[in-house]
Motif scaffolding. Structure first.
Motif, PDB file in Angstrom:
ATOM      1  N   ALA A 128      31.279  36.345  30.562  1.00  0.00           N
ATOM      2  CA  ALA A 128      32.285  37.337  30.943  1.00  0.00           C
ATOM      3  C   ALA A 128      33.523  36.649  31.521  1.00  0.00           C
ATOM      4  CB  ALA A 128      31.699  38.325  31.947  1.00  0.00           C
ATOM      5  N   ALA A 129      33.316  35.594  32.311  1.00  0.00           N
ATOM      6  CA  ALA A 129      34.436  34.869  32.905  1.00  0.00           C
ATOM      7  C   ALA A 129      35.302  34.225  31.824  1.00  0.00           C
ATOM      8  CB  ALA A 129      33.919  33.806  33.871  1.00  0.00           C
ATOM      9  N   LEU A 130      34.662  33.623  30.825  1.00  0.00           N
ATOM     10  CA  LEU A 130      35.427  32.985  29.761  1.00  0.00           C
ATOM     11  C   LEU A 130      36.153  34.009  28.896  1.00  0.00           C
ATOM     12  CD1 LEU A 130      32.967  30.136  28.754  1.00  0.00           C
ATOM     13  CD2 LEU A 130      35.031  29.988  30.159  1.00  0.00           C
ATOM     14  N   LEU A 131      35.544  35.155  28.678  1.00  0.00           N
ATOM     15  CA  LEU A 131      36.198  36.224  27.917  1.00  0.00           C
ATOM     16  C   LEU A 131      37.446  36.720  28.650  1.00  0.00           C
ATOM     17  CD1 LEU A 131      36.016  38.075  25.416  1.00  0.00           C
ATOM     18  CD2 LEU A 131      34.742  39.663  26.859  1.00  0.00           C
ATOM     19  N   ARG A 141      40.198  34.048  28.490  1.00  0.00           N
ATOM     20  CA  ARG A 141      40.890  34.056  27.196  1.00  0.00           C
ATOM     21  C   ARG A 141      41.903  35.200  27.117  1.00  0.00           C
ATOM     22  NH1 ARG A 141      35.963  32.027  25.119  1.00  0.00           N
ATOM     23  NH2 ARG A 141      35.093  34.104  24.850  1.00  0.00           N
ATOM     24  N   ALA A 142      41.537  36.352  27.653  1.00  0.00           N
ATOM     25  CA  ALA A 142      42.463  37.487  27.653  1.00  0.00           C
ATOM     26  C   ALA A 142      43.694  37.192  28.507  1.00  0.00           C
ATOM     27  CB  ALA A 142      41.755  38.742  28.155  1.00  0.00           C
ATOM     28  N   LEU A 143      43.485  36.594  29.679  1.00  0.00           N
ATOM     29  CA  LEU A 143      44.620  36.257  30.546  1.00  0.00           C
ATOM     30  C   LEU A 143      45.476  35.145  29.943  1.00  0.00           C
ATOM     31  CD1 LEU A 143      43.013  36.421  34.091  1.00  0.00           C
ATOM     32  CD2 LEU A 143      44.596  38.036  33.052  1.00  0.00           C
ATOM     33  N   ALA A 144      44.866  34.270  29.157  1.00  0.00           N
ATOM     34  CA  ALA A 144      45.613  33.183  28.532  1.00  0.00           C
ATOM     35  C   ALA A 144      46.555  33.692  27.448  1.00  0.00           C
ATOM     36  CB  ALA A 144      44.647  32.159  27.951  1.00  0.00           C
ATOM     37  N   ALA A 145      46.383  34.930  27.018  1.00  0.00           N
ATOM     38  CA  ALA A 145      47.251  35.503  26.000  1.00  0.00           C
ATOM     39  C   ALA A 145      48.565  36.028  26.590  1.00  0.00           C
ATOM     40  CB  ALA A 145      46.531  36.632  25.271  1.00  0.00           C
ATOM     41  N   VAL A 146      48.675  36.052  27.914  1.00  0.00           N
ATOM     42  CA  VAL A 146      49.905  36.510  28.568  1.00  0.00           C
ATOM     43  C   VAL A 146      51.036  35.549  28.204  1.00  0.00           C
ATOM     44  CG1 VAL A 146      51.001  36.835  30.835  1.00  0.00           C
ATOM     45  CG2 VAL A 146      48.656  37.606  30.448  1.00  0.00           C
ATOM     46  N   GLY A 147      52.206  36.095  27.955  1.00  0.00           N
ATOM     47  CA  GLY A 147      53.342  35.292  27.511  1.00  0.00           C
ATOM     48  C   GLY A 147      53.685  34.128  28.424  1.00  0.00           C
ATOM     49  N   ALA A 148      53.651  34.337  29.745  1.00  0.00           N
ATOM     50  CA  ALA A 148      54.000  33.270  30.682  1.00  0.00           C
ATOM     51  C   ALA A 148      52.989  32.119  30.635  1.00  0.00           C
ATOM     52  CB  ALA A 148      54.095  33.823  32.098  1.00  0.00           C
ATOM     53  N   VAL A 149      51.731  32.436  30.353  1.00  0.00           N
ATOM     54  CA  VAL A 149      50.712  31.383  30.226  1.00  0.00           C
ATOM     55  C   VAL A 149      50.972  30.610  28.937  1.00  0.00           C
ATOM     56  CG1 VAL A 149      48.250  30.897  30.022  1.00  0.00           C
ATOM     57  CG2 VAL A 149      49.026  32.701  31.557  1.00  0.00           C
ATOM     58  N   ARG A 150      51.215  31.323  27.866  1.00  0.00           N
ATOM     59  CA  ARG A 150      51.466  30.670  26.583  1.00  0.00           C
ATOM     60  C   ARG A 150      52.733  29.825  26.621  1.00  0.00           C
ATOM     61  NH1 ARG A 150      50.517  34.684  21.762  1.00  0.00           N
ATOM     62  NH2 ARG A 150      50.982  32.733  20.718  1.00  0.00           N
ATOM     63  N   ILE A 183      43.975  38.133  40.009  1.00  0.00           N
ATOM     64  CA  ILE A 183      42.630  37.667  40.332  1.00  0.00           C
ATOM     65  C   ILE A 183      41.629  38.654  39.752  1.00  0.00           C
ATOM     66  CG2 ILE A 183      40.999  37.127  42.175  1.00  0.00           C
ATOM     67  CD1 ILE A 183      43.477  36.682  43.968  1.00  0.00           C
ATOM     68  N   VAL A 184      40.597  38.120  39.065  1.00  0.00           N
ATOM     69  CA  VAL A 184      39.564  38.949  38.467  1.00  0.00           C
ATOM     70  C   VAL A 184      38.219  38.303  38.774  1.00  0.00           C
ATOM     71  CG1 VAL A 184      38.731  39.980  36.328  1.00  0.00           C
ATOM     72  CG2 VAL A 184      41.157  39.518  36.593  1.00  0.00           C
ATOM     73  N   HIS A 185      37.183  39.114  39.007  1.00  0.00           N
ATOM     74  CA  HIS A 185      35.829  38.625  39.239  1.00  0.00           C
ATOM     75  C   HIS A 185      34.980  38.861  37.998  1.00  0.00           C
ATOM     76  CE1 HIS A 185      36.262  38.011  43.580  1.00  0.00           C
ATOM     77  NE2 HIS A 185      37.075  39.053  43.527  1.00  0.00           N
ATOM     78  N   ILE A 237      38.370  34.374  38.292  1.00  0.00           N
ATOM     79  CA  ILE A 237      39.348  34.002  37.293  1.00  0.00           C
ATOM     80  C   ILE A 237      40.714  34.270  37.903  1.00  0.00           C
ATOM     81  CG2 ILE A 237      40.190  34.363  34.960  1.00  0.00           C
ATOM     82  CD1 ILE A 237      36.789  35.612  35.852  1.00  0.00           C
ATOM     83  N   VAL A 238      41.555  33.239  37.953  1.00  0.00           N
ATOM     84  CA  VAL A 238      42.828  33.333  38.648  1.00  0.00           C
ATOM     85  C   VAL A 238      43.954  32.931  37.697  1.00  0.00           C
ATOM     86  CG1 VAL A 238      44.150  32.534  40.641  1.00  0.00           C
ATOM     87  CG2 VAL A 238      41.680  32.684  40.795  1.00  0.00           C
ATOM     88  N   ARG A 239      45.009  33.742  37.673  1.00  0.00           N
ATOM     89  CA  ARG A 239      46.224  33.385  36.939  1.00  0.00           C
ATOM     90  C   ARG A 239      47.271  33.021  37.984  1.00  0.00           C
ATOM     91  NH1 ARG A 239      50.668  36.568  34.635  1.00  0.00           N
ATOM     92  NH2 ARG A 239      49.605  38.408  35.439  1.00  0.00           N
ATOM     93  N   THR A 240      47.810  31.799  37.906  1.00  0.00           N
ATOM     94  CA  THR A 240      48.736  31.297  38.919  1.00  0.00           C
ATOM     95  C   THR A 240      50.039  30.844  38.287  1.00  0.00           C
ATOM     96  OG1 THR A 240      47.953  29.014  38.775  1.00  0.00           O
ATOM     97  CG2 THR A 240      46.842  30.439  40.358  1.00  0.00           C
TER      98      THR A 240
END
Length: 91
Positions: free
Chosen positions: A49-52, A55-64, A41-43, A5-8
């Motif tokens: 577990a990956a989708l959970l 979803r948590a990373l998608a709550a970050v302000g920059a993603v939103r 980056i998260v494994h 799971i990658v936040r870019t």
């Protein structure tokens, strides 16, 4: 199956580049040659577990706000169980 799971950061693109890509029929972004800068980056060991985590990373302000994105990438298929066929019992 394992997942990454990658936040870019999302790269900005000039309007002229968008028009040129549209006119020429080529890709505007190609992750294989120029990947976006990674922020986190998260494994995960399974899809749930990956989708959970995604979803948590998608709550970050920059993603939103649309400045970053979250990607879920499968890493590999699980390996089949190993069987040792060379071992035989004598009767």
């Amino acid at each position: 199956m394992r997942f990454l799971i990658v936040r870019t950061d999302i790269r900005t693109v000039a309007d002229g580049d968008i028009a040129a890509a549209w006119a020429d029929g080529h890709r505007l972004r190609d992750e294989t040659t120029a990947p976006e800068p990674r922020r986190q980056i998260v494994h995960a060991e399974d899809r749930d577990a990956a989708l959970l985590l995604a979803r948590a990373l998608a709550a970050v302000g920059a993603v939103r706000a649309g400045r970053q994105r979250v990607k879920v990438l499968p890493l590999s298929e699980p390996r089949p169980a190993f069987r040792n066929r060379s071992h035989r019992t004598s009767t």
